[in-house]
Design an enzyme around this catalytic site. Structure first.
Site, short mmCIF file in Angstrom:
data_model
loop_
_atom_site.label_atom_id
_atom_site.label_comp_id
_atom_site.label_asym_id
_atom_site.label_seq_id
_atom_site.Cartn_x
_atom_site.Cartn_y
_atom_site.Cartn_z
N SER A 196 34.62 -7.02 -31.63
CA SER A 196 35.19 -7.97 -30.67
C SER A 196 35.33 -7.38 -29.28
CB SER A 196 36.56 -8.46 -31.16
OG SER A 196 37.14 -9.30 -30.20
N LYS A 209 38.85 -19.52 -38.02
CA LYS A 209 39.04 -20.66 -37.12
C LYS A 209 39.45 -21.92 -37.87
CE LYS A 209 35.89 -18.87 -33.61
NZ LYS A 209 34.70 -19.15 -32.76
N PRO A 224 18.50 -28.89 -43.27
CA PRO A 224 18.95 -30.02 -42.45
C PRO A 224 20.10 -30.81 -43.07
CG PRO A 224 16.56 -29.97 -42.62
CD PRO A 224 17.07 -28.95 -43.58
N GLY A 226 25.38 -15.06 -25.24
CA GLY A 226 26.68 -15.69 -25.40
C GLY A 226 27.79 -15.03 -24.60
#
Length: 285
Positions: free
Chosen positions: A19, A69, A155, A244
């Protein structure tokens, strides 16, 4: 335990050694003149509830990364719109009735894309159908996307994304990564692609042939391994690829807003100086 008068903050996740949040937040609080500490702690999904409730450890707020999360969102008594729609919270702070949860990944991704000169996404594409893809979809909604093409190894995993897109009034379709893409008509190619695939994923040549958009912008949310195989292929075809890191920066800015004022939309004092310091901290590491 979350407590508004505490001066400790942390990022929790598993794994967590990679992190970059401690560097970002330390840079911000130094500019803001706040004596807060920001730690990195390995907390598994199974350990999360006990760690959050531990009265011997007090936290002003927490940043959450994978795999926490979703459990963080479940632990929150209130959620902002992005956290509610995505079912994921990457930020927790104390509230009157319990933890308040936020998803700053969405706004962070929007800001990172706007830095690249895109204000209206129009037609766009998401690669991958995992947890981060939901934040990508919400970011594209905020950028005015009307049609979103999702490409995924499986998918069928994109069905919740297609359903969410329908709720938001978007036209969202899903197909395999190597599904043929028609490029014969003007505007058939999306100008923006957001990749949420694992950083070490190396798509087959047949897949790259269908997903690489010459001249388009690729925002690859990976930042630990750069350039990714996908980014290299993208740039070889004449497109632009960004990592990112800008998303990481801007989502952290919004976390700092929350930790200081409780309001994700309230700019920080001298915010441009704070952002510049945080950006330098990313580049120096």
């Amino acid at each position: 335990m979350l407590r508004a008068d505490a001066e400790r903050l942390a990022v929790w996740g598993d794994p967590i050694a990679h992190s970059r949040s401690p560097q970002l937040h330390a840079a911000a609080y130094a500019i803001l003149g706040l004596p807060w500490t920001y730690e990195r702690r390995r907390v598994s999904e199974a350990e999360f509830a006990e760690a959050l409730a531990d009265p011997s450890e007090t936290w002003r707020g927490l940043s959450l990364t994978m795999p926490l999360k979703h459990v963080a969102a479940e632990a929150a008594t209130t959620l902002d719109r992005a956290a509610r729609l995505s079912g994921a919270a990457n930020t927790l702070v104390p509230g009157e009735e319990g933890p308040r949860g936020f998803n700053t990944d969405v706004a962070g991704l929007v800001a990172a894309i706007r830095e690249q000169g895109i204000e209206d996404a129009g037609r766009a594409r998401i690669l991958g159908a995992g947890a981060t893809a939901t934040s990508a979809l919400l970011a594209l909604e905020a950028l005015g996307a009307r049609e979103i093409d999702i490409r995924a190894r499986r998918p069928e995993q994109a069905r919740p994304l297609v359903a969410l897109g329908g709720q938001l009034g978007l036209r969202v379709t899903a197909a395999p990564l190597d599904a043929p893409h028609t490029r014969s008509s003007p505007g058939a190619d999306p100008a923006l692609t957001i990749a949420t695939l694992p950083g070490d994923a190396e798509p087959a040549a047949s897949v790259l042939e269908e997903i690489v958009v010459p001249g388009g912008l690729l925002v690859d949310v990976v930042y630990g391994t750069w350039p990714t195989p996908l980014a290299r292929a993208w740039e070889s075809a004449g497109g632009r690829a960004v990592s990112g890191l800008p998303m990481l920066l801007h989502q952290a800015v919004r976390q700092v807003r929350i930790f200081t004022s409780g309001d994700v939309d309230e700019p920080l004092p001298s915010e441009s100086d704070v952002i510049a310091s945080m950006r330098r901290a990313l580049m120096e590491d």
